[in-house]
Scaffold this active site. Structure first.
Site, PDB file in Angstrom:
ATOM      1  N   LYS A  51      51.781  40.345  35.796  1.00 19.96           N
ATOM      2  CA  LYS A  51      51.669  39.728  37.458  1.00 19.96           C
ATOM      3  C   LYS A  51      52.717  38.801  37.590  1.00 19.96           C
ATOM      4  O   LYS A  51      53.496  38.963  38.595  1.00 19.96           O
ATOM      5  CB  LYS A  51      50.298  39.008  37.469  1.00 19.96           C
ATOM      6  CG  LYS A  51      49.140  39.939  37.495  1.00 19.96           C
ATOM      7  CD  LYS A  51      48.107  38.893  37.474  1.00 19.96           C
ATOM      8  CE  LYS A  51      46.687  39.971  37.173  1.00 19.96           C
ATOM      9  NZ  LYS A  51      45.289  39.131  37.432  1.00 19.96           N
ATOM     10  N   GLN A  95      42.931  33.247  36.049  1.00 17.22           N
ATOM     11  CA  GLN A  95      42.865  34.810  35.228  1.00 17.22           C
ATOM     12  C   GLN A  95      41.487  34.676  34.532  1.00 17.22           C
ATOM     13  O   GLN A  95      40.898  33.854  33.845  1.00 17.22           O
ATOM     14  CB  GLN A  95      44.093  34.830  34.180  1.00 17.22           C
ATOM     15  CG  GLN A  95      44.013  36.051  33.412  1.00 17.22           C
ATOM     16  CD  GLN A  95      44.264  37.368  34.311  1.00 17.22           C
ATOM     17  OE1 GLN A  95      44.853  37.320  35.416  1.00 17.22           O
ATOM     18  NE2 GLN A  95      43.689  38.429  33.893  1.00 17.22           N
ATOM     19  N   ASP A 118      42.952  36.497  44.961  1.00 15.74           N
ATOM     20  CA  ASP A 118      42.018  37.511  44.037  1.00 15.74           C
ATOM     21  C   ASP A 118      41.063  38.023  44.922  1.00 15.74           C
ATOM     22  O   ASP A 118      40.502  39.087  44.580  1.00 15.74           O
ATOM     23  CB  ASP A 118      41.681  36.881  43.044  1.00 15.74           C
ATOM     24  CG  ASP A 118      42.240  37.649  41.608  1.00 15.74           C
ATOM     25  OD1 ASP A 118      42.687  38.488  41.577  1.00 15.74           O
ATOM     26  OD2 ASP A 118      42.034  36.643  40.685  1.00 15.74           O
TER      27      ASP A 118
HETATM   28  N1  GUN Z   1      40.869  39.900  34.877  1.00 17.50           N
HETATM   29  C1  GUN Z   1      40.916  41.154  34.821  1.00 17.50           C
HETATM   30  N2  GUN Z   1      40.991  41.720  36.149  1.00 17.50           N
HETATM   31  C2  GUN Z   1      41.083  40.380  36.979  1.00 17.50           C
HETATM   32  C3  GUN Z   1      41.491  40.356  38.082  1.00 17.50           C
HETATM   33  O1  GUN Z   1      41.670  41.305  38.970  1.00 17.50           O
HETATM   34  N3  GUN Z   1      41.736  39.133  38.413  1.00 17.50           N
HETATM   35  C4  GUN Z   1      41.668  37.948  37.678  1.00 17.50           C
HETATM   36  N4  GUN Z   1      41.666  36.643  38.121  1.00 17.50           N
HETATM   37  N5  GUN Z   1      41.209  38.146  36.217  1.00 17.50           N
HETATM   38  C5  GUN Z   1      41.030  39.473  35.856  1.00 17.50           C
END
Ligand code: GUN
Length: 283
Positions: A51, A95, A118
């Protein structure tokens, strides 16, 4: 036919990079995403790294906050509160997963909805349920973009979503409902999953169980979107769907890796850009 998520995500990133550049001409700083991580889950570390690299590629700045597994919930909420008030921060991403002593719902709810890139805050999920979305959860948004890329129209189709997590399965069902599909959601208590898959025009599987969906179950010509991703002991990454036999029957199918994963990241960038645009309008 294969849906090349890597290539489609690339074209999204190019478009976002151009928009970020335009935004930078008007305002004196680039968009900024704060990324919070608790502990050292190796998969999470890889995702966060991806990311951040994607952000850097399109000109979005990131600031990472890494906390020990032992951090108290109250301390994590305090940091989020500071970031909520920090005008230099456009987006906040925590996350997941979080350690079990931390209540994920309390954490997600602490992020102000305007910085919830998110799309997992109850306000943003509620907006999606009202068919009036603002920030949409990244993976389901990415799946919708993949369907658009093949000019797939959901109206009237029978879509089967496998998995009902708050991050993917549930918002995926809402996205598909909004798009006019008849939606069935299968989960761990569903009996005879095969019978639903066999009826599906569109399958979105988001479980994380290799081989869960047998190729022979796929209706001829169906569209198969595989969100699952599991690393086998051999190191190979695989989805929930038996790829080769499914590909022989499907009209379209996403590979793992190189299908949904890159789109999740691209949609995060879109959401940060949206947050930065809203900040610019609001301030
Ligand atoms: N962990 C796995 N997928 C995601 C996501 O789309 N967002 C976040 N914040 N954590 C994750």
């Amino acid at each position: 036919m294969i849906i090349d998520g890597k290539k489609i995500a690339e074209s999204f990133r190019a478009k976002i990079a151009a928009e970020v550049e335009e935004l930078n001409k008007i305002y004196e700083r680039p968009p900024l995403l704060a990324v919070l991580m608790v502990g050292h889950d190796s998969a999470s570390e890889v995702y966060v790294q991806r990311k951040r690299e994607a952000c850097a590629e399109v000109g979005i700045e990131t600031r990472q906050y890494s906390f020990p597994l032992s951090i108290k919930q109250v301390d994590l909420l305090h940091v989020i509160d500071l970031l909520n008030q920090d005008e230099s921060v456009d987006g906040i991403l925590v996350q997941l997963p979080l350690p079990c002593h931390i209540n994920v719902n309390n954490v997600l709810e602490c992020i102000v909805p305007q910085k919830d890139v998110d799309g997992l805050h109850p306000y943003n999920l509620g907006r999606l349920a009202q068919r009036h979305p603002s920030f949409r959860p990244c993976t389901p948004q990415g799946v919708m973009a993949l369907l658009e890329s093949i000019d797939y129209h959901c109206q009237g189709v029978h879509a089967v979503v496998v998995g009902c997590s708050n991050i993917v399965g549930q918002p995926m069902a809402l996205e598909l409902l909004s798009a006019g599909a008849t939606v069935t959601v299968c989960h761990s208590h569903t009996r005879k999953i095969q019978s639903y898959i066999e009826m599906a025009d569109l399958i979105v599987s988001a479980v994380g169980k290799p081989g869960l969906i047998k190729g022979a179950w796929i209706k001829k010509g169906a569209v198969v979107i595989d969100v699952g991703i599991t690393r086998l002991p051999s190191g190979k990454l695989v989805g929930d769907v038996e790829f080769l036999p499914a590909a022989k029957r499907a009209g379209w199918i996403t590979p793992v890796p190189g299908g949904v994963g890159p789109m999740t990241v691209a949609m995060l960038l879109e959401n940060v850009l949206l947050a930065a645009k809203c900040r610019s309008v609001c301030s």
